[in-house]
Design an enzyme around this catalytic site. Structure first.
Site: not given
Length: 208
Positions: A18, A91
């Site tokens: 990202h 994550e």
């Protein structure tokens, strides 16, 4: 269009991190907290999308956290693909550290911080183990590749998830992991699956 080498079809998986967030700039632990991309991150995503759109991609899957879904948006516009969401691409869960800056973690959790710095795969404080992280991400990579044999998949994920997911997929030994640099914001890793060779890494930490 499928990639072919000789008579074999090659399946390609691109793992795209990202764009930048304010917490990245502050060195604040994000983990699985839903922190949005900032203006810089949106610009990074737009620039990367123009490059990634050159691939004839059949499938795009993102982490369900907004910094990934927002990063995927410009590429979705260019390709016409509708990104799927998969929480397994999130994550690493950083437990008690989430929301704290690195200096705050070092002050409040000195023992576990020292273990983490020493590459302990399971440092404590509710932090997800490297084994669990690698397992869920590598499974997602394999399953995505199975859906488009000979095609291309883009997975939008996070720095730690990408590094340790790739390591688990390729069977990298634990002692090697500290020598592998993290993937930068809006950079990607290029994996190839060829029947006669299995999984191989073609490029790591590639960006605009």
């Amino acid at each position: 269009m499928s990639l072919e080498r000789g008579t074999e079809q090659i399946t390609r998986v691109l793992l795209w991190r990202h764009g930048n967030t304010d917490w990245n700039a502050e060195q604040r632990v994000q983990g699985q907290l839903d922190v949005p991309v900032n203006d810089r991150g949106r610009a990074q995503a737009q620039a990367a999308a123009a490059v990634l759109a050159r691939h004839e991609t059949q499938l795009m899957i993102t982490s369900d956290l907004s910094r990934c879904t927002r990063t995927a948006a410009p590429l979705a516009e260019l390709t016409g693909l509708t990104p799927e969401r998969d929480a397994r691409l999130r994550e690493r869960n950083f437990g008690d550290w989430q929301g704290l800056t690195t200096p705050e973690v070092r002050e409040r959790f000195p023992e576990s911080y020292a273990r983490w710095r020493a590459a302990d795969p399971d440092p404590g404080d509710g932090i997800e183990s490297i084994a669990d992280l690698g397992k869920r991400v590598s499974e997602t990579i394999r399953q995505a590749a199975e859906r488009v044999p000979g095609g291309t998949v883009i997975l939008v994920s996070h720095g730690g998830a990408i590094k340790y997911g790739v390591a688990a997929l390729l069977g990298w030994p634990e002692e090697m992991l500290p020598t592998v640099a993290p993937v930068q914001n809006c950079h990607w890793v290029d994996l190839m699956l060829q029947p006669s060779y299995g999984w191989r890494i073609s490029a790591y930490n590639v960006g605009v």
